[in-house]
Design a protein around this motif. Structure first.
Motif, short mmCIF file in Angstrom:
data_model
loop_
_atom_site.label_atom_id
_atom_site.label_comp_id
_atom_site.label_asym_id
_atom_site.label_seq_id
_atom_site.Cartn_x
_atom_site.Cartn_y
_atom_site.Cartn_z
N GLN A 327 -35.90 5.26 8.21
CA GLN A 327 -36.30 4.19 9.12
C GLN A 327 -37.79 3.86 9.04
N GLU A 328 -38.65 4.87 8.93
CA GLU A 328 -40.10 4.65 9.01
C GLU A 328 -40.82 4.69 7.66
N HIS A 329 -40.34 5.48 6.74
CA HIS A 329 -41.02 5.64 5.44
C HIS A 329 -40.01 5.65 4.31
N PRO A 330 -39.33 4.54 4.07
CA PRO A 330 -38.32 4.53 3.00
C PRO A 330 -38.90 4.75 1.61
N TYR A 331 -40.18 4.41 1.43
CA TYR A 331 -40.81 4.62 0.13
C TYR A 331 -40.92 6.10 -0.23
N ALA A 332 -40.80 7.00 0.77
CA ALA A 332 -40.93 8.44 0.50
C ALA A 332 -39.66 9.05 -0.09
N LEU A 333 -38.57 8.31 -0.06
CA LEU A 333 -37.32 8.85 -0.61
C LEU A 333 -37.36 8.81 -2.13
N PRO A 334 -36.63 9.65 -2.81
CA PRO A 334 -36.65 9.68 -4.28
C PRO A 334 -36.21 8.33 -4.86
N ARG A 335 -36.91 7.89 -5.91
CA ARG A 335 -36.61 6.63 -6.58
C ARG A 335 -36.38 6.86 -8.05
N VAL A 336 -35.54 6.03 -8.62
CA VAL A 336 -35.26 6.09 -10.05
C VAL A 336 -35.99 4.95 -10.73
N ASN A 337 -36.83 5.24 -11.74
CA ASN A 337 -37.61 4.24 -12.46
C ASN A 337 -36.73 3.56 -13.49
N THR A 338 -36.51 2.25 -13.32
CA THR A 338 -35.64 1.50 -14.24
C THR A 338 -36.42 0.52 -15.12
N ALA A 339 -37.77 0.55 -15.15
CA ALA A 339 -38.58 -0.36 -15.97
C ALA A 339 -38.42 -0.04 -17.45
N ASP A 340 -38.45 -1.07 -18.31
CA ASP A 340 -38.34 -0.86 -19.74
C ASP A 340 -39.61 -0.23 -20.28
#
Length: 368
Positions: A327-340
């Motif tokens: 709710q407050e810090h969604p950017y802190a969750l793990p992300r998968v990098n999909t850039a070429d």
């Protein structure tokens, strides 16, 4: 006529007298239980009324059997049957009385003691003592029954009197059955594990529900029962979370992005614990314990008074922290990098070609 009335009078009189004595004894025990409510002894002794009446009836029949000359054709067989019944019922009565005395002693100790761990230890010892007494009385009763047979009397007396019986028992004790018996006694008086202790055995977490002379039952958190030989606990390592102090430290892990707000998470952890009644207030902490190219491992520590509360604290912290991050810090969750991914040389050639096309085409969006 006399041959018919005599057995009826003897048997009927024995039964009626047994019922009268049993009723009078039970009434006295009931009155004693009402007067002395602080001790459960009299109420527990009432549980022995069945073997008590059986002993009375058998003793009366056995005592009057010879005088009444009942069924002279089967005199030896009936007399031996009454003797065997009397021995068996007497052993039953002794076991019930011993159990009542031991249970009363434990109840008094449990009410007077405020140490839960010590009460569990005494309870384990009392349970095994009761089983040992029952086993000893049973063995003595069986031996007494065998000695009533003339063919077994000489052999039984010589066997019990010989010193060789000790060697036989010692040799058999090396086998699995008696080794478990000795292991059960070691557990009871060595204070290794007690009824009510929280243990982890073979990766299973649960509470010790029953300890006998040969096996131990662990009730798992999902209501399963694991039955194990008691020799397992004397020969292999296991975790006993109730040994000493029951206080425990719980651990919760998260795998988050490197941009996760650690200071804000520490403050949120403090707020969550303050609102959780299962936290004992001793300590808490939140630290980064590991990193990977994509995430970092964040560990939270929190304390509780026992294993049940530490589980509640862990699941509460894990759930509420994840909800707060979403709710407050969604950017802190793990992300998968999909850039070429492109090589530096290929990137330069691509930019040069795009610039040439922009210079040649007046309508190109990249032309300023």
């Amino acid at each position: 006529m006399e041959n018919v009335l005599r057995p009826v009078i003897v048997i009927g009189g024995s039964v009626v007298l047994t019922l009268l004595i049993g009723w009078a004894t039970d009434r006295l025990l009931r009155q004693a239980d009402q007067r002395h409510g602080e001790t459960p002894l009299w109420g527990l002794l009432r549980r022995a009324r069945v073997p008590y009446q059986l002993v009375l009836c058998t003793a009366l029949l056995r005592g009057s059997y010879d005088e009444a000359k009942l069924l002279e054709a089967n005199e030896v067989g009936i007399g031996r049957l009454l003797t065997l019944t009397l021995i068996g019922s007497s052993a039953w009565l002794v076991i019930r009385i011993a159990g009542a005395v031991v249970e009363t002693t434990y109840s008094r100790y449990a009410r007077a003691s405020h140490d839960a761990a010590r009460v569990r230890r005494v309870r384990t010892q009392v349970t095994l003592i009761t089983r040992v007494v029952a086993a000893i009385v049973g063995v003595v009763a069986v031996a007494a029954m065998l000695l009533t047979f003339p063919a077994m009397r000489a052999a039984g007396a010589s066997l019990l009197a010989s010193a060789g019986i000790i060697g036989i028992v010692a040799g058999v004790a090396a086998q699995s059955t008696l080794s478990n018996v000795f292991a059960g006694l070691q557990i009871a008086f060595g204070d290794m594990v007690r009824i009510g202790d929280t243990v982890v055995v073979d990766g299973e977490w649960g509470t010790v529900e029953e300890i006998t002379l040969t096996f131990l039952t662990v009730r798992t958190w999902d209501e399963r029962r694991i039955t194990m030989p008691v020799s397992y606990f004397t020969s292999k390592p296991f975790e006993n979370w109730s040994r000493g102090t029951p206080q425990m430290t719980g651990i919760v892990y998260w795998h988050l992005d490197h941009s996760a707000p650690l200071e804000a998470m520490r403050e949120k952890l403090r707020d969550i614990l303050r609102e959780c009644p299962s936290w004992d207030g001793r300590t808490y902490a939140l630290d980064v314990t590991d990193t990977t190219p994509n995430t970092m491992e964040v560990r939270a520590l929190m304390t509780a008074k026992d294993s049940d509360d530490v589980w509640t604290v862990r699941v509460t912290v894990r759930e509420r922290m994840i909800r707060w991050l979403v709710q407050e810090h969604p950017y802190a969750l793990p992300r998968v990098n999909t850039a070429d991914a492109t090589l530096p040389g290929a990137r330069s050639a691509l930019d040069g070609g795009r610039n040439r096309r922009a210079a040649a085409d007046p309508q190109h969006p990249d032309r300023g």
